[in-house]
Scaffold this motif. Sequence first.
Motif, PDB file in Angstrom:
ATOM      1  N   PRO A  90      -4.802   1.641   4.891  1.00  0.00           N
ATOM      2  CA  PRO A  90      -4.577   1.891   3.462  1.00  0.00           C
ATOM      3  C   PRO A  90      -4.119   3.319   3.199  1.00  0.00           C
ATOM      4  CG  PRO A  90      -6.922   1.944   3.947  1.00  0.00           C
ATOM      5  CD  PRO A  90      -6.234   1.544   5.215  1.00  0.00           C
ATOM      6  N   LEU A  91      -3.386   3.478   2.099  1.00  0.00           N
ATOM      7  CA  LEU A  91      -3.057   4.817   1.617  1.00  0.00           C
ATOM      8  C   LEU A  91      -4.326   5.463   1.063  1.00  0.00           C
ATOM      9  CD1 LEU A  91       0.273   4.033  -0.284  1.00  0.00           C
ATOM     10  CD2 LEU A  91       0.045   5.247   1.887  1.00  0.00           C
ATOM     11  N   PRO A  92      -4.431   6.789   1.111  1.00  0.00           N
ATOM     12  CA  PRO A  92      -3.419   7.744   1.607  1.00  0.00           C
ATOM     13  C   PRO A  92      -3.451   7.974   3.112  1.00  0.00           C
ATOM     14  CG  PRO A  92      -5.261   8.944   0.687  1.00  0.00           C
ATOM     15  CD  PRO A  92      -5.581   7.486   0.472  1.00  0.00           C
ATOM     16  N   GLY A  93      -4.466   7.416   3.813  1.00  0.00           N
ATOM     17  CA  GLY A  93      -4.575   7.662   5.246  1.00  0.00           C
ATOM     18  C   GLY A  93      -3.387   7.160   6.046  1.00  0.00           C
ATOM     19  N   ALA A  94      -2.696   6.134   5.522  1.00  0.00           N
ATOM     20  CA  ALA A  94      -1.559   5.548   6.241  1.00  0.00           C
ATOM     21  C   ALA A  94      -0.351   6.463   6.289  1.00  0.00           C
ATOM     22  CB  ALA A  94      -1.168   4.225   5.588  1.00  0.00           C
ATOM     23  N   ARG A  95      -0.367   7.535   5.528  1.00  0.00           N
ATOM     24  CA  ARG A  95       0.853   8.354   5.419  1.00  0.00           C
ATOM     25  C   ARG A  95       1.260   8.992   6.746  1.00  0.00           C
ATOM     26  NH1 ARG A  95      -0.925   9.967  -0.454  1.00  0.00           N
ATOM     27  NH2 ARG A  95       0.352   8.445  -1.582  1.00  0.00           N
ATOM     28  N   VAL A  96       0.304   9.280   7.610  1.00  0.00           N
ATOM     29  CA  VAL A  96       0.654   9.847   8.922  1.00  0.00           C
ATOM     30  C   VAL A  96       1.470   8.836   9.714  1.00  0.00           C
ATOM     31  CG1 VAL A  96      -0.260  10.682  11.112  1.00  0.00           C
ATOM     32  CG2 VAL A  96      -1.341  11.390   8.967  1.00  0.00           C
ATOM     33  N   ALA A  97       1.012   7.575   9.731  1.00  0.00           N
ATOM     34  CA  ALA A  97       1.743   6.534  10.461  1.00  0.00           C
ATOM     35  C   ALA A  97       3.087   6.247   9.803  1.00  0.00           C
ATOM     36  CB  ALA A  97       0.898   5.264  10.516  1.00  0.00           C
ATOM     37  N   ILE A  98       3.133   6.228   8.478  1.00  0.00           N
ATOM     38  CA  ILE A  98       4.387   5.962   7.774  1.00  0.00           C
ATOM     39  C   ILE A  98       5.419   7.047   8.091  1.00  0.00           C
ATOM     40  CG2 ILE A  98       5.457   5.901   5.485  1.00  0.00           C
ATOM     41  CD1 ILE A  98       2.905   4.447   4.520  1.00  0.00           C
ATOM     42  N   ARG A  99       4.989   8.281   8.092  1.00  0.00           N
ATOM     43  CA  ARG A  99       5.916   9.374   8.424  1.00  0.00           C
ATOM     44  C   ARG A  99       6.400   9.241   9.870  1.00  0.00           C
ATOM     45  NH1 ARG A  99       7.668  14.255   6.777  1.00  0.00           N
ATOM     46  NH2 ARG A  99       8.169  15.748   8.410  1.00  0.00           N
ATOM     47  N   ARG A 100       5.497   8.883  10.766  1.00  0.00           N
ATOM     48  CA  ARG A 100       5.887   8.731  12.174  1.00  0.00           C
ATOM     49  C   ARG A 100       6.921   7.620  12.320  1.00  0.00           C
ATOM     50  NH1 ARG A 100       1.259   7.745  13.921  1.00  0.00           N
ATOM     51  NH2 ARG A 100       1.399   5.481  14.222  1.00  0.00           N
ATOM     52  N   HIS A 101       6.704   6.496  11.653  1.00  0.00           N
ATOM     53  CA  HIS A 101       7.678   5.402  11.723  1.00  0.00           C
ATOM     54  C   HIS A 101       9.013   5.802  11.085  1.00  0.00           C
ATOM     55  CE1 HIS A 101       5.074   2.422  13.440  1.00  0.00           C
ATOM     56  NE2 HIS A 101       4.199   2.458  12.446  1.00  0.00           N
ATOM     57  N   THR A 102       8.950   6.530   9.973  1.00  0.00           N
ATOM     58  CA  THR A 102      10.189   6.979   9.322  1.00  0.00           C
ATOM     59  C   THR A 102      10.983   7.877  10.246  1.00  0.00           C
ATOM     60  OG1 THR A 102       9.027   6.908   7.188  1.00  0.00           O
ATOM     61  CG2 THR A 102      11.146   8.027   7.232  1.00  0.00           C
TER      62      THR A 102
END
Length: 352
Positions: free
Chosen positions: A159-171
């Motif tokens: 869940p956000l906001p914790g997912a932002r690290v993974a989202i940035r890595r995938h981006t």
Amino acid sequence: MDASSQDVARALLGWYDVHARDLPWRARPGCAAPDPYRVWLSEVMLQQTTVAAVKSYFAEFVRRWPSVEALAAADEGEVMAAWAGLGYYARARNLLACAKEVAGRGGTFPADELELRALPGLGAYTAAAVAAIAFGQRAVVVDANVERVVSRLFAVAAPLPGARVAIRRHTDTITPSERAGDFAQAMMDLGATICTPRAPRCLLCPLSASCLARLHAEPEQFPVKAPKKARPQRAGKAFWIERDGAVWLVRRPGKGMLGGMRALPDDGWSARANGNGTPPLMGPWQPGGVVAHGFTHFGLDLHLAVYEGDDWSSLTASEGEWWPLDSIDDAGLPTLFAKAARLALAEAGEVG
């Protein structure tokens, strides 16, 4: 990038070449990069604000201050008034501080993402966006639209906001070195027009074949959001003091909520506490109604108190100004106080 990542970038850029939104701060796909001043200005305005709301403000700013040097030389009060209604007023103060710093550099924005990050008011997103869009630098640009696209593309379960690290890595894995600015804007456009929060138009999406959320038939489940905390409700008063066709306005302190903006006097309400109810001067007061307003972290019931006395002597002891009622729209009041002014004028029968 690996082969699949290259396919994502290629498909997205091909879609963008045909479907790019026509926005006043952009260059068309394949054209020379836009003026860094316009990119920076638009990105600051777009933080937590819709494109539709920003368009008219952007047009007015570039009309009045067509360059970063012109903005740097502007009167702070005029800039704050021109910003009124966009919200998050610290952005306007940082806008002016950044303009002054860039003007001091000869009016040239740095092209490097880290150097951009050092400018006032430029966080990770804005610095990356300016580096990519204005200078063609490879930068990982992640706004709310990109978060949604990438969380669905990779089915990010955290869940956000914790997912932002993974989202940035995938981006990062799908961001190309070539056409980095177009890629960033294509991701934004995809999230705004196709990969929408509700009822995404998956059949029209250029990335549908690669999207793990669509594969599992649950794109609307992403991004996963943590339960919202209850937003506190505050109460405060604003004071309507009218004389000879004018109303008394004050300038709020430079720092803090709605800092530097013209406003009605109030009783000290804040995000953390209710107001104390104390009027700015003694005398007869009448209730003038209530304005409900939502801030990011709290809601506010602002009770309007209307002064019906004729003792103005104590007003001159505080800093403020009498503002003509027939030009109240030109005062640049933030939305909350503009609502209160409309209520007061409506109660007095001075507006329709």
